[in-house]
Every structure is written in structure tokens, then in C-alpha cells.
Design a protein around this motif. Structure first.
Motif, PDB file in Angstrom:
ATOM      1  N   GLU A   1       0.824  -1.204   0.000  1.00 54.31           N
ATOM      2  CA  GLU A   1       0.000   0.000   0.000  1.00 54.31           C
ATOM      3  C   GLU A   1       0.860   1.256   0.000  1.00 54.31           C
ATOM      4  O   GLU A   1       0.534   2.246  -0.669  1.00 54.31           O
TER       5      GLU A   1
ATOM      6  N   TRP B   1       0.644   4.084  -2.961  1.00 55.19           N
ATOM      7  CA  TRP B   1       0.281   5.472  -2.740  1.00 55.19           C
ATOM      8  C   TRP B   1       1.416   6.422  -3.135  1.00 55.19           C
ATOM      9  O   TRP B   1       1.177   7.501  -3.683  1.00 55.19           O
TER      10      TRP B   1
ATOM     11  N   LEU C   1      -3.564  11.646   2.235  1.00 51.45           N
ATOM     12  CA  LEU C   1      -4.670  10.713   2.174  1.00 51.45           C
ATOM     13  C   LEU C   1      -5.874  11.269   2.930  1.00 51.45           C
ATOM     14  O   LEU C   1      -5.728  12.042   3.884  1.00 51.45           O
TER      15      LEU C   1
ATOM     16  N   ARG D   1     -10.459   8.452   5.722  1.00 53.58           N
ATOM     17  CA  ARG D   1     -10.833   7.057   5.481  1.00 53.58           C
ATOM     18  C   ARG D   1      -9.622   6.272   4.981  1.00 53.58           C
ATOM     19  O   ARG D   1      -9.373   5.133   5.418  1.00 53.58           O
ATOM     20  N   GLU D   2      -8.845   6.843   4.077  1.00 48.84           N
ATOM     21  CA  GLU D   2      -7.659   6.175   3.537  1.00 48.84           C
ATOM     22  C   GLU D   2      -6.569   6.038   4.593  1.00 48.84           C
ATOM     23  O   GLU D   2      -5.825   5.052   4.597  1.00 48.84           O
TER      24      GLU D   2
ATOM     25  N   GLU E   1      -7.427   3.061   6.596  1.00 50.69           N
ATOM     26  CA  GLU E   1      -7.130   1.842   5.841  1.00 50.69           C
ATOM     27  C   GLU E   1      -5.632   1.537   5.857  1.00 50.69           C
ATOM     28  O   GLU E   1      -5.228   0.366   5.941  1.00 50.69           O
TER      29      GLU E   1
ATOM     30  N   SER F   1      -7.896   9.846  -5.303  1.00 52.36           N
ATOM     31  CA  SER F   1      -8.254   8.709  -4.457  1.00 52.36           C
ATOM     32  C   SER F   1      -8.974   7.669  -5.309  1.00 52.36           C
ATOM     33  O   SER F   1     -10.201   7.715  -5.438  1.00 52.36           O
TER      34      SER F   1
ATOM     35  N   ASP G   1     -11.115   4.834  -6.830  1.00 53.50           N
ATOM     36  CA  ASP G   1     -12.318   4.270  -6.224  1.00 53.50           C
ATOM     37  C   ASP G   1     -13.178   3.697  -7.344  1.00 53.50           C
ATOM     38  O   ASP G   1     -13.659   4.442  -8.200  1.00 53.50           O
TER      39      ASP G   1
END
Length: 277
Positions: free
Chosen positions: A13, A17, A63, A66-67, A70, A179, A181
Motif C-alpha cells: 500500500e 500510494w 490521504l 478514510r484512507e 485503511e 483517491s 475508487d
């Protein structure tokens, strides 16, 4: 508090990112106040980050809350940022503030929107946007993006649909790039399907793309502003957006003002409930 996570999930991750943000390892290391060597070890799964480091990296990568949660989960930590229901007692001051803003924006339309265009609240002037829309588009939860561009919604009354609609989908694409999605990408594809071809000769105000909306009294020219809670530390609050429509000319202001002078109060049946949970 920690939770179980795959040993290399955080490393994957973090690399994903960083690549998405187009940062070099050195760029991100400087932003996060660490060393390039340590960051390299984290990306290889050779080192395990502390919770504070994960939070610093998430902030440095810009981020969303919410990110960030995560990324914490990927590293084996419990989420830091709460996600409250909008009708939770702790968000009472927020609801009151939003209701005051919505009422204070009268006689011009204003809405509070959740992610993916879901309507959370609207003021009484919202009815100018819903006039003539198919009942199915007004069934809760109302999606204001679909309502705006669907041929059975506002689209039939928008004089500059191609231009204004692509302004909306362009903003959504920028959001999806920031982001990624899948649900958002699917919504963009749906909205694109409602739009006609772009007229290269279309003109607009020098500082904004107006919504040119036909109403019985004439044509409204509206520009929009977006407001968010910049210091939010609750996921729900951070994802709310208040969109306010403002008149771009005196004629529009006069039409909307006259409407409210003859309709001082809107029926509760015609206006979505304020800030449902």
C-alpha cells in the motif's frame, strides 16, 4: 491497539500510494521527517512501522481520513479516526451549523452532500432544481449528481448541459485520480453517458462555468461554491460537502427572490429532511 494484517500488505500500500502521488522515496521521506533508507526498508517489508510513523506517512501522502484508517489497518493498527453517524449526539453542533448555513443561504439553493453525490440535506430553495424531475430520481437517498445530469432530471432544463456536465465529471475525475475508487469510476461512466457532445464554441463567464437553468420565469444563471470541514478528524464529517448556488446576474437574483416572497415556507413533503443519519 493492534490488529492482524498481512506482513507485506502495508509495504504494498505504501508503494502504491507513493507511486500514485508521484513522489520519490526522498520526497516522501523528507515530508514524513524520516530517512530514505528507513522508507526503503518499509516499502520492502524489512521494517515494521510504528503507529505514529504510519500516521505521518498518511498525512504526507495527503490521504483522506478514510484512507488513513485503511493504511493503519494494513500496518496492523486499529483506525485512529472515528466514523460517526450523522445523527450521533457528538455531531449535534455540526448539524446545527449546517442547518443555519442552509437557512441563511435562502433564497438561493444549497445542499449538503455525502460521498458519491448522496444528498444529506437541502434548504427550501432546492425545489428549483427538482422541478419536473422524475419521481424515481427524488426517492431517498437522492443522488444529486444523477439528478443533475439524468435526462429525466435537471438535464432537460439545462441550456449548457454539455459544458456544465463536463465540468462536474471533470471534477469527479480529479477526485478519482487523487483517491482511486471503483464505485466513483462507475458513477463517472454513468454520468458521461448522459452528456451530449461538447460545443467548442460554447461561452461561459470568465471566472466560472455557470449553470444555465430554464424555469418558467426565464433562465437562471447560477455559479457554485463548495465548502468542507478542513479541520475534521471524523471520517463522516470530513466527507461532507456543502454546495451553495449563487446568482451570476441580477435577473437570477430577482427571480429567486420573487419565488421566496410568494412561498415563504416550503412543504416538508417537497424538501428532503435535514441531515438524516
Amino acid at each position: 491497539m493492534t490488529v492482524l494484517a498481512e506482513s507485506d500488505q502495508f509495504a504494498r500500500e505504501l508503494r502504491r500510494w507513493r507511486a500514485r502521488r508521484r513522489f520519490s522515496q526522498l520526497d516522501l521521506a523528507i515530508r514524513a521527517d524520516t530517512t530514505q533508507r528507513h522508507l526503503s526498508f518499509l516499502e520492502q517489508g524489512r521494517s515494521r512501522p510504528g503507529r505514529a510513523m504510519v500516521v505521518r506517512l498518511a498525512e504526507s501522502l495527503e490521504l483522506s481520513l478514510r484512507e488513513r484508517n485503511e493504511l493503519l489497518l494494513a500496518a496492523g493498527y486499529a483506525p485512529v479516526y472515528a466514523e460517526s453517524s450523522l445523527d450521533a449526539p457528538e455531531l449535534g453542533p455540526v448539524r446545527e451549523a449546517l442547518e443555519r448555513i442552509l437557512d441563511g443561504h435562502m433564497p438561493y439553493p444549497a445542499v449538503v452532500v455525502r460521498p458519491y453525490g448522496e444528498l444529506a440535506a437541502a434548504n427550501a430553495a432546492f425545489d428549483v432544481l427538482t422541478e419536473g424531475a422524475a419521481p424515481a430520481l427524488l426517492e431517498p437517498p437522492v443522488n444529486v449528481l444523477r439528478l443533475a445530469l439524468h435526462p429525466d432530471g435537471m438535464a432537460r432544463r439545462v441550456a449548457n448541459l454539455a459544458e456544465w456536465g463536463r465540468h462536474i465529471t471533470g471534477s469527479l475525475r480529479a477526485q478519482a485520480w487523487q483517491s482511486p475508487d471503483r464505485r466513483l469510476e462507475e458513477l463517472i461512466a454513468e454520468l458521461d453517458g448522459y452528456l451530449p457532445g461538447q460545443d467548442p464554441s460554447a461561452a461561459h463567464l470568465g471566472f466560472a462555468v455557470p449553470l444555465r437553468l430554464r424555469v418558467p420565469e426565464g433562465e437562471l444563471r447560477l455559479i457554485t461554491t463548495l465548502t468542507s470541514f478542513a479541520t475534521a478528524v471524523d471520517v463522516t464529517l470530513s466527507e461532507l460537502r456543502l454546495e451553495a448556488f449563487l446568482p451570476a446576474d441580477e435577473s437570477t437574483a430577482a427571480i429567486l427572490g420573487a419565488r421566496r416572497s410568494t412561498e415563504r415556507t416550503a412543504s416538508a413533503e417537497d424538501v428532503p429532511e435535514a441531515l438524516p443519519g
